[in-house]
Design a protein around this motif. Structure first.
Motif, short mmCIF file in Angstrom:
data_model
loop_
_atom_site.label_atom_id
_atom_site.label_comp_id
_atom_site.label_asym_id
_atom_site.label_seq_id
_atom_site.Cartn_x
_atom_site.Cartn_y
_atom_site.Cartn_z
N ARG A 1 0.83 -1.21 0.00
CA ARG A 1 0.00 0.00 0.00
C ARG A 1 0.86 1.26 0.00
NH1 ARG A 1 -5.47 1.59 1.89
NH2 ARG A 1 -5.30 3.80 2.32
N ILE A 2 1.92 1.26 0.79
CA ILE A 2 2.81 2.43 0.85
C ILE A 2 3.48 2.65 -0.51
CG2 ILE A 2 4.98 3.29 1.84
CD1 ILE A 2 4.04 2.01 4.51
N VAL A 3 3.95 1.57 -1.13
CA VAL A 3 4.58 1.70 -2.46
C VAL A 3 3.58 2.23 -3.47
CG1 VAL A 3 5.57 0.38 -4.38
CG2 VAL A 3 6.38 -0.01 -2.05
N LEU A 4 2.36 1.68 -3.47
CA LEU A 4 1.33 2.16 -4.41
C LEU A 4 1.01 3.63 -4.17
CD1 LEU A 4 -1.16 -0.87 -4.55
CD2 LEU A 4 0.43 -0.10 -6.31
N GLU A 5 0.92 4.02 -2.92
CA GLU A 5 0.62 5.42 -2.59
C GLU A 5 1.73 6.34 -3.10
OE1 GLU A 5 -1.83 7.00 -0.63
OE2 GLU A 5 -3.04 5.20 -0.37
N VAL A 6 2.96 6.00 -2.81
CA VAL A 6 4.09 6.86 -3.19
C VAL A 6 4.19 6.94 -4.72
CG1 VAL A 6 6.61 7.06 -3.17
CG2 VAL A 6 5.38 6.53 -1.06
N VAL A 7 4.13 5.81 -5.39
CA VAL A 7 4.24 5.80 -6.86
C VAL A 7 3.06 6.52 -7.48
CG1 VAL A 7 4.22 4.31 -8.91
CG2 VAL A 7 5.67 3.74 -6.96
N GLY A 8 1.86 6.21 -7.04
CA GLY A 8 0.65 6.82 -7.59
C GLY A 8 0.62 8.32 -7.43
N TRP A 9 0.85 8.78 -6.21
CA TRP A 9 0.81 10.22 -5.95
C TRP A 9 1.96 10.95 -6.66
CZ3 TRP A 9 -3.29 12.74 -4.79
CH2 TRP A 9 -4.30 12.14 -4.05
N ALA B 1 -1.33 7.36 -15.56
CA ALA B 1 -0.57 6.31 -14.87
C ALA B 1 -0.74 6.41 -13.36
CB ALA B 1 0.90 6.38 -15.26
N GLY B 2 -0.67 7.64 -12.83
CA GLY B 2 -0.85 7.83 -11.40
C GLY B 2 -2.22 7.40 -10.93
N LEU B 3 -3.25 7.78 -11.68
CA LEU B 3 -4.61 7.38 -11.31
C LEU B 3 -4.79 5.87 -11.45
CD1 LEU B 3 -6.77 10.25 -12.82
CD2 LEU B 3 -6.45 9.70 -10.41
N ALA B 4 -4.13 5.26 -12.45
CA ALA B 4 -4.23 3.81 -12.61
C ALA B 4 -3.66 3.10 -11.38
CB ALA B 4 -3.49 3.37 -13.88
N VAL B 5 -2.55 3.60 -10.87
CA VAL B 5 -1.95 3.01 -9.66
C VAL B 5 -2.86 3.26 -8.45
CG1 VAL B 5 0.01 3.12 -8.08
CG2 VAL B 5 0.41 3.13 -10.56
N SER C 1 -5.98 3.84 -8.40
CA SER C 1 -7.30 3.20 -8.53
C SER C 1 -7.32 1.82 -7.88
CB SER C 1 -7.72 3.11 -9.99
OG SER C 1 -6.95 2.15 -10.68
N GLN C 2 -6.14 1.26 -7.62
CA GLN C 2 -6.09 -0.03 -6.93
C GLN C 2 -6.42 0.13 -5.45
OE1 GLN C 2 -2.49 -2.27 -7.78
NE2 GLN C 2 -2.33 -1.24 -9.76
N GLN C 3 -6.36 1.39 -4.95
CA GLN C 3 -6.63 1.66 -3.54
C GLN C 3 -7.90 2.49 -3.32
OE1 GLN C 3 -4.80 0.54 -0.94
NE2 GLN C 3 -3.37 -0.50 -2.28
N TYR C 4 -8.24 3.34 -4.32
CA TYR C 4 -9.31 4.32 -4.11
C TYR C 4 -10.35 4.28 -5.22
CZ TYR C 4 -5.89 6.33 -0.91
OH TYR C 4 -4.99 6.52 0.10
N GLU C 5 -11.60 4.30 -4.82
CA GLU C 5 -12.69 4.33 -5.78
C GLU C 5 -12.73 5.66 -6.55
OE1 GLU C 5 -17.50 4.40 -5.73
OE2 GLU C 5 -16.54 3.03 -4.30
N TRP C 6 -12.43 6.78 -5.87
CA TRP C 6 -12.45 8.07 -6.54
C TRP C 6 -11.46 8.11 -7.70
CZ3 TRP C 6 -7.97 10.67 -6.95
CH2 TRP C 6 -6.97 10.44 -6.01
N ALA C 7 -10.31 7.46 -7.53
CA ALA C 7 -9.31 7.44 -8.60
C ALA C 7 -9.80 6.58 -9.77
CB ALA C 7 -7.98 6.91 -8.07
N GLU C 8 -10.46 5.49 -9.45
CA GLU C 8 -10.99 4.62 -10.50
C GLU C 8 -12.04 5.35 -11.34
OE1 GLU C 8 -12.97 0.17 -10.91
OE2 GLU C 8 -12.14 0.82 -9.00
#
Length: 164
Positions: free
Chosen positions: A7-15, A37-41, A43-50
């Motif tokens: 989750r931390i890796v996804l957050e850092v890369v996505g943001w 690309a950031g939203l794609a990453v 979106s694995q954690q957040y519905e708003w991004a999806e």
């Protein structure tokens, strides 16, 4: 513990990609592509991004379509690729700092910063840019129906994103 690290890796890369993409909207760089690309990453954690993924994707494709809309735009897109290749070659060759650089009072550390890593990044950017130009040309050049379909997709994706 693996779940937390993931989750931390996804957050850092996505943001990071999302913020860099927003910055690249006004600076040189593929802003919409990085935002996508950031939203794609994320979106694995957040519905708003999806929900916001499709509108950004279609806008990026619209930008790609516009970049090959006319022969002049295709030429400028390809000149951008040539420029990236030229810069990559410059960084790979690492020529000595010219005398005028110091004469202008510029710091020595600013002459070709990043070294080989920058050269590799520039070469990779050129390859990606060329691939995107070829893809866009084959998919959109001289095909107004494909562009019209993208515009309809943008409207539909915006409506879907705002329903939630």
């Amino acid at each position: 513990m693996k779940g937390v690290a993931r989750r931390i890796v996804l957050e850092v890369v996505g943001w990071s990609l999302l913020v860099a993409g927003v910055a690249a909207l006004v600076l040189p760089g593929p802003g919409l592509l990085m935002m996508f690309a950031g939203l794609a990453v994320l979106s694995q954690q957040y519905e708003w991004a999806e929900r916001r993924l499709a509108p950004i994707q279609y806008r990026a494709l619209k930008g790609a379509a516009e970049s090959v809309e006319t022969k002049l735009r295709v030429v400028f897109s390809l000149l951008g690729v040539v420029w990236l290749v030229a810069m990559a070659v410059l960084w790979f060759r690492k020529p000595a700092q010219p005398g005028w650089w110091s004469d202008l009072g510029l710091p020595d550390g600013l002459w070709l910063p990043g070294g080989t890593a920058t050269a590799i990044t520039l070469a990779a950017s050129a390859a990606i840019a060329l691939g995107l130009v070829v893809y866009s040309y084959r998919r959109f050049h001289g095909k107004p129906e494909a562009v019209a379909e993208l515009e309809r997709d943008i409207v539909a994706a915006d409506a879907a994103a705002h329903q939630h």
